[in-house]
Design a protein around this motif. Structure first.
Motif, PDB file in Angstrom:
ATOM      1  N   ASP A   1      20.871 -43.985  -9.675  1.00 12.12           N
ATOM      2  CA  ASP A   1      22.257 -44.093  -9.216  1.00 12.12           C
ATOM      3  C   ASP A   1      23.119 -42.919  -9.646  1.00 12.12           C
ATOM      4  OD1 ASP A   1      22.263 -44.691 -11.862  1.00 12.12           O
ATOM      5  OD2 ASP A   1      23.341 -46.602 -11.680  1.00 12.12           O
ATOM      6  N   LYS A   2      22.580 -42.010 -10.499  1.00 15.53           N
ATOM      7  CA  LYS A   2      23.437 -40.877 -10.843  1.00 15.53           C
ATOM      8  C   LYS A   2      23.074 -39.598 -10.095  1.00 15.53           C
ATOM      9  CE  LYS A   2      21.265 -39.892 -15.318  1.00 15.53           C
ATOM     10  NZ  LYS A   2      20.083 -40.762 -15.226  1.00 15.53           N
TER      11      LYS A   2
ATOM     12  N   GLU B   1      25.795 -39.645 -17.516  1.00 10.10           N
ATOM     13  CA  GLU B   1      25.751 -41.113 -17.627  1.00 10.10           C
ATOM     14  C   GLU B   1      27.167 -41.692 -17.647  1.00 10.10           C
ATOM     15  OE1 GLU B   1      23.076 -43.025 -18.017  1.00 10.10           O
ATOM     16  OE2 GLU B   1      21.446 -41.621 -18.516  1.00 10.10           O
ATOM     17  N   ALA B   2      28.025 -41.035 -18.424  1.00 14.43           N
ATOM     18  CA  ALA B   2      29.368 -41.570 -18.634  1.00 14.43           C
ATOM     19  C   ALA B   2      30.147 -41.682 -17.325  1.00 14.43           C
ATOM     20  CB  ALA B   2      30.121 -40.675 -19.612  1.00 14.43           C
TER      21      ALA B   2
ATOM     22  N   ILE C   1      28.959 -42.313 -14.320  1.00 19.99           N
ATOM     23  CA  ILE C   1      28.503 -43.470 -13.550  1.00 19.99           C
ATOM     24  C   ILE C   1      28.965 -44.761 -14.227  1.00 19.99           C
ATOM     25  CG2 ILE C   1      26.452 -44.638 -12.656  1.00 19.99           C
ATOM     26  CD1 ILE C   1      27.087 -41.966 -11.301  1.00 19.99           C
ATOM     27  N   ALA C   2      28.896 -44.786 -15.554  1.00 20.36           N
ATOM     28  CA  ALA C   2      29.359 -45.974 -16.283  1.00 20.36           C
ATOM     29  C   ALA C   2      30.837 -46.226 -15.998  1.00 20.36           C
ATOM     30  CB  ALA C   2      29.134 -45.773 -17.778  1.00 20.36           C
ATOM     31  N   ARG C   3      31.618 -45.171 -16.008  1.00 21.60           N
ATOM     32  CA  ARG C   3      33.053 -45.302 -15.728  1.00 21.60           C
ATOM     33  C   ARG C   3      33.279 -45.793 -14.311  1.00 21.60           C
ATOM     34  NH1 ARG C   3      35.922 -39.773 -15.744  1.00 21.60           N
ATOM     35  NH2 ARG C   3      34.919 -39.744 -13.703  1.00 21.60           N
ATOM     36  N   ASP C   4      32.484 -45.257 -13.393  1.00 18.23           N
ATOM     37  CA  ASP C   4      32.635 -45.650 -12.002  1.00 18.23           C
ATOM     38  C   ASP C   4      32.338 -47.138 -11.817  1.00 18.23           C
ATOM     39  OD1 ASP C   4      33.401 -44.177  -9.625  1.00 18.23           O
ATOM     40  OD2 ASP C   4      31.524 -44.925  -8.765  1.00 18.23           O
ATOM     41  N   LYS C   5      31.320 -47.618 -12.541  1.00 19.59           N
ATOM     42  CA  LYS C   5      30.975 -49.043 -12.441  1.00 19.59           C
ATOM     43  C   LYS C   5      32.109 -49.899 -12.988  1.00 19.59           C
ATOM     44  CE  LYS C   5      26.153 -49.006 -11.710  1.00 19.59           C
ATOM     45  NZ  LYS C   5      25.097 -48.338 -12.460  1.00 19.59           N
ATOM     46  N   ALA C   6      32.695 -49.422 -14.094  1.00 20.64           N
ATOM     47  CA  ALA C   6      33.784 -50.187 -14.702  1.00 20.64           C
ATOM     48  C   ALA C   6      34.997 -50.237 -13.786  1.00 20.64           C
ATOM     49  CB  ALA C   6      34.162 -49.548 -16.037  1.00 20.64           C
TER      50      ALA C   6
END
Lengths: 182, 245
Positions: free
Chosen positions: B169-170, B233-234, B236-241
């Motif tokens: 996903d990234k 990674e950060a 994509i993590a932010r985007d999910k949040a």
């Protein structure tokens, strides 16, 4: 051979921003790589020369201009055809010397220097020096040795950009012996 | 003052640490500032800076009022140059880079570095011109911004394709069948992995990174030229949040 006929029509144009920014990136890189601005100027001139040597072929193929009769005609072709074709601007030809061997190309706008300001510590840098090399290289390929330099530059606070061109001599074709005589 | 001055965006760009000097260069949409702090000491291991006296010598390089650049309208200039002029210039750039490196990957890295210079300069003007000064917050939107706005302003057309990797996903791909920069470049057989679109990769990487989406962009020969974008990674993590907001 049959491809030649459609070459003039596919003179593609592009937005000038990519060109300007790419040139900027190149100059920036040169400034990082070389210790002083004189070296950068020299390198730009050299690169321009290489471009000019190749560009003249492209130019003669696309523009159907023939051989120029004198230096005045050359000046007009450079300003009205070549600059227009490659950079999309038409400089004016002025300040002829009495002997007719020296003139100025005055550019109202120079596409190479859009978005550019020279920092104070680069006051020796001739930012658009590439152009000088291009003109020198291209003319050398049509047997004309010229001296090209910047006389005025908007980046240094002048109102216009002025490129001074001086005719030095005709280069005699130095063909190899067997071509000359047989 | 000019209208776009309200959108002054400042990036901390380079921090150089020399003997007791700390120099920071602040880039903004209006030029850049050199800030020099003398007498600053770094406290090792704590990651903080303790200061006795800070003298801020602000050498402003903000363009002065007379500068014509600031008076120009934001709209895209109509001037056009010939593609051959660009091709010749680009060819010289590649040759110059080639003369100073030993390997294909170094050459591509150098081209990418030059591309980054273009990307950084382009980002500000495009955000003001196309987005009215608003930044993007979503991964998909910034990718579309690149595919549409950035590509149109650079190459006069949208990028051919934007795809996401099936298994990751990234990772995203921007696929361009015939990139403008490669139009007149024929790669010699002995180093066929060389793709001069590394320059474009650099442009994209700079735009993503400076928009707050740090990513690595690599260039491959696949369906023409494919720019592979790997986000941190950060990001994509932010985007999910942010999903659903």
């Amino acid at each position: 051979m049959s491809r030649q006929s459609n070459r003039t029509t596919d003179n593609k144009k592009m937005n000038s921003e990519l060109f300007t920014l790419t040139y900027g990136a190149l100059v920036t890189q040169l400034c990082k790589d070389y210790e002083n601005d004189e070296e950068v100027n020299k390198q730009l001139d050299k690169m321009g020369y290489n471009i000019g040597v190749r560009l003249i072929e492209d130019f003669l193929a696309r523009s159907s201009v023939g051989r120029c009769q004198d230096f005045r005609e050359t000046a007009d072709v450079i300003a009205k055809v070549a600059f227009k074709m490659y950079l999309g601007v038409t400089p004016s030809v002025t300040n002829w010397s009495p002997a007719g061997d020296e003139f100025s190309l005055v550019l109202e706008s120079n596409p190479l220097v859009d978005f550019v300001e020279l920092p104070d510590n680069h006051n020796v840098l001739i930012y658009s020096n590439l152009l000088c090399g291009v003109l020198r290289g291209a003319l050398e390929m049509v047997q004309m040795a010229v001296d090209v330099r910047f006389a005025q530059d908007t980046l240094r606070g002048d109102n216009v950009t002025e490129i001074r061109m001086k005719f030095i001599k005709r280069i005699e074709e130095n063909l190899p012996y067997h071509i000359r005589f047989f | 003052m000019h209208s776009h001055c309200s959108n002054l965006r400042i990036y901390f760009w380079i921090i150089l640490l020399r003997k007791g000097f700390i120099t920071a260069q602040l880039f903004s949409s209006r030029g850049f500032l050199n800030v020099t702090c003398d007498d600053m000491t770094l406290t090792p291991g704590r990651g903080s800076i303790s200061t006795k006296t800070i003298t801020l010598k602000m050498e402003t390089r903000f363009t002065k009022g007379k500068s014509a650049i600031l008076e120009r309208p934001l709209t895209r200039p109509k001037t056009e140059v010939s593609v051959s002029a660009f091709a010749l210039l680009f060819s010289e750039m590649v040759q110059y880079c080639q003369s100073r490196v030993y390997s294909v990957s170094e050459l591509q890295a150098r081209l990418a570095e030059m591309g980054q210079g273009v990307g950084v300069s382009l980002l500000d003007v495009l955000v003001l011109r196309e987005k009215n000064g608003k930044r993007e917050t979503k991964v998909l939107n910034i990718l579309l911004f690149i595919k549409v706005s950035v590509w149109k302003s650079l190459f006069g057309k949208e990028a051919d394709k934007l795809e996401q990797a099936n298994d990751d996903d990234k990772t995203y791909y921007i696929i361009e069948k015939e990139p403008l920069v490669n139009l007149y470049i024929s790669v010699p057989k002995d180093n066929s992995s060389l793709n001069c679109a590394a320059f474009t990769g650099g442009v994209v990487e700079a735009i993503l990174t400076h928009s707050g989406f740090p990513a690595k962009v690599t260039v491959h020969w696949h369906k023409g030229t494919t720019l592979m974008i790997k986000f941190d990674e950060a990001v994509i993590a932010r985007d999910k949040a942010l999903e659903g907001r």
